[in-house]
Structure formats: C-alpha cells, structure tokens
Design a protein around this motif. Sequence first.
Motif, PDB file in Angstrom:
ATOM      1  N   LEU A   5       0.786  -1.403  -0.129  1.00  0.00           N
ATOM      2  CA  LEU A   5      -0.095  -0.065  -0.083  1.00  0.00           C
ATOM      3  C   LEU A   5       1.070   1.108  -0.107  1.00  0.00           C
ATOM      4  O   LEU A   5       1.759   1.323   0.893  1.00  0.00           O
ATOM      5  CB  LEU A   5      -0.973  -0.099   1.390  1.00  0.00           C
ATOM      6  CG  LEU A   5      -2.445   0.883   1.117  1.00  0.00           C
ATOM      7  CD1 LEU A   5      -3.037   0.449  -0.016  1.00  0.00           C
ATOM      8  CD2 LEU A   5      -3.115   0.506   2.383  1.00  0.00           C
ATOM      9  N   LYS A  13      -3.255   5.295   3.764  1.00  0.00           N
ATOM     10  CA  LYS A  13      -2.479   4.264   3.784  1.00  0.00           C
ATOM     11  C   LYS A  13      -2.932   3.197   5.023  1.00  0.00           C
ATOM     12  O   LYS A  13      -3.587   2.098   5.004  1.00  0.00           O
ATOM     13  CB  LYS A  13      -0.945   4.095   3.578  1.00  0.00           C
ATOM     14  CG  LYS A  13      -0.514   4.718   2.420  1.00  0.00           C
ATOM     15  CD  LYS A  13       1.046   4.744   2.297  1.00  0.00           C
ATOM     16  CE  LYS A  13       1.667   5.549   3.473  1.00  0.00           C
ATOM     17  NZ  LYS A  13       1.472   6.981   3.135  1.00  0.00           N
ATOM     18  N   ALA A  17      -5.291   0.159   4.912  1.00  0.00           N
ATOM     19  CA  ALA A  17      -4.499  -1.274   5.349  1.00  0.00           C
ATOM     20  C   ALA A  17      -5.626  -1.782   6.355  1.00  0.00           C
ATOM     21  O   ALA A  17      -5.436  -3.010   6.282  1.00  0.00           O
ATOM     22  CB  ALA A  17      -3.133  -0.770   5.776  1.00  0.00           C
ATOM     23  N   GLN A  21      -7.203  -5.336   5.881  1.00  0.00           N
ATOM     24  CA  GLN A  21      -6.722  -6.431   7.060  1.00  0.00           C
ATOM     25  C   GLN A  21      -8.059  -7.166   7.341  1.00  0.00           C
ATOM     26  O   GLN A  21      -8.031  -8.609   7.295  1.00  0.00           O
ATOM     27  CB  GLN A  21      -6.015  -5.921   8.186  1.00  0.00           C
ATOM     28  CG  GLN A  21      -5.736  -6.895   9.140  1.00  0.00           C
ATOM     29  CD  GLN A  21      -4.880  -6.187  10.266  1.00  0.00           C
ATOM     30  OE1 GLN A  21      -3.855  -5.835  10.015  1.00  0.00           O
ATOM     31  NE2 GLN A  21      -5.514  -6.276  11.376  1.00  0.00           N
ATOM     32  N   HIS A  28      -1.455  -6.579   8.560  1.00  0.00           N
ATOM     33  CA  HIS A  28      -1.088  -5.220   8.067  1.00  0.00           C
ATOM     34  C   HIS A  28       0.436  -5.034   8.684  1.00  0.00           C
ATOM     35  O   HIS A  28       0.305  -5.320   9.884  1.00  0.00           O
ATOM     36  CB  HIS A  28      -2.104  -4.131   8.534  1.00  0.00           C
ATOM     37  CG  HIS A  28      -1.449  -2.587   8.445  1.00  0.00           C
ATOM     38  ND1 HIS A  28      -1.845  -1.908   9.184  1.00  0.00           N
ATOM     39  CD2 HIS A  28      -0.547  -2.109   7.589  1.00  0.00           C
ATOM     40  CE1 HIS A  28      -1.211  -0.902   8.929  1.00  0.00           C
ATOM     41  NE2 HIS A  28      -0.453  -0.902   7.881  1.00  0.00           N
ATOM     42  N   ILE A  82      -0.040  -7.089   4.026  1.00  0.00           N
ATOM     43  CA  ILE A  82      -0.302  -5.820   3.532  1.00  0.00           C
ATOM     44  C   ILE A  82       0.936  -4.878   4.086  1.00  0.00           C
ATOM     45  O   ILE A  82       1.019  -4.601   5.384  1.00  0.00           O
ATOM     46  CB  ILE A  82      -1.543  -5.172   4.089  1.00  0.00           C
ATOM     47  CG1 ILE A  82      -2.804  -5.720   3.661  1.00  0.00           C
ATOM     48  CG2 ILE A  82      -1.485  -3.474   3.524  1.00  0.00           C
ATOM     49  CD1 ILE A  82      -3.974  -5.823   4.623  1.00  0.00           C
ATOM     50  N   ASP A  84       2.958  -1.326   4.492  1.00  0.00           N
ATOM     51  CA  ASP A  84       2.624   0.139   4.466  1.00  0.00           C
ATOM     52  C   ASP A  84       4.061   0.577   4.921  1.00  0.00           C
ATOM     53  O   ASP A  84       4.488   0.390   6.035  1.00  0.00           O
ATOM     54  CB  ASP A  84       1.507   0.201   5.496  1.00  0.00           C
ATOM     55  CG  ASP A  84       1.205   1.532   6.012  1.00  0.00           C
ATOM     56  OD1 ASP A  84       1.743   2.603   5.476  1.00  0.00           O
ATOM     57  OD2 ASP A  84       0.163   1.840   7.010  1.00  0.00           O
TER      58      ASP A  84
END
Length: 184
Positions: A5, A13, A17, A21, A28, A82, A84
């Motif tokens: 992301l 973000k 996220a 999730q 995340h 994910i 970030d």
Amino acid sequence: MNIILFGPPGAGKGTQAKKLQDEYSIPHLSTGDIFRAAIKNKTPLGVKVKSILDSGELVPDQTVVDLVADELSNDKYQDGYILDGFPRTVVQAEAFDAFLDKNNDSLDAFISLSVPEDELVKRILSRGEGRTDDTVEKVKTRLEVYRKETQPVMEHYKKQDKVQEIDGIGSIDEIFGRIKAALQ
C-alpha cells in the motif's frame, strides 16, 4: 495475497490497510510498528535501530530490509500481508524483490493512493496527532522528501506491471471499494 500500500503522507494508507486486513484476513505490517516492537523487545536489530535513531540518523536501507525480512519470517504472514511504509527507496524495493525471489514468493499488488498535495496538507494538519512537524511548511517538506526519495519506488514496480493507481479522494468506503475492485 501480498500487497504494498503506497502513497504520500496523508494519503490514507493506514486507514485502508486496516480495512484490507479486516476484509481479507491478512496482517498489516507497518515498518514503524516493526521498529517500535523490535526496540521494545530489545532484539539485536532493535538495539541497532534504537542507537541509530537516538543519534538522529536515518535507518540504513539494509537495516530496514533486514527488519522487514525478519518480521515476514513469522508464520502469521504465510498467507499474505499488507505492507505500509515499505519499501521507501528503490534500494529497499530491489532488496525486497530479492527477498521474495529467495523465498519463492511474489508481490500480488502495488496499490498507490493518489491524492492532490493541497488535500494531503489539509488531511495531515487536521489529523490532530500533534506532531511537532505538522506545520504547512514542514508538511510540504515531508511531501518533497517523499517525491524525491519514495516516489521512484512506484516507477520500479511499474516496470514489473504491478502498479494499480487508485483515486484517494472520496469517503473511506468509496476509496476502499476502488481498492477492492483493483484487487479482483
């Protein structure tokens, strides 16, 4: 599903996220969270990062990559994650690509949230986080650093045909709907 992301400070973000999730039941992973946990748990990398940060320096790319790779070895990321806040530089992106290759894994999506600068400034200043650098001038400086150092990461992944650019303007749910559509 492995997702990066991506976007400038204030793009949303962290908010998106969390929704990803919850929707896809994948964790995340924020580099800031990893740094804080490694420092708190006094891991060898955490001790190293703390001394770097205490001296006012930026954490070197390889150290960031090592921290992320160490975290991703945890079983909870087996079915995806994910990311970030990582990768922040092309050097980190290249090292992450090598990590994925070494582990016979791949990146499924690179979601970039696009938000005009005036909206980013407004969002950051209205977040009320009380950061000492949350003035218009300091926010613009952070965005300039992002453009110089981090924006090239998107070009790196465009060459791999991984980038999905998402309009980051609208309600949280409208933006989330666009992200979900891009992941289909």
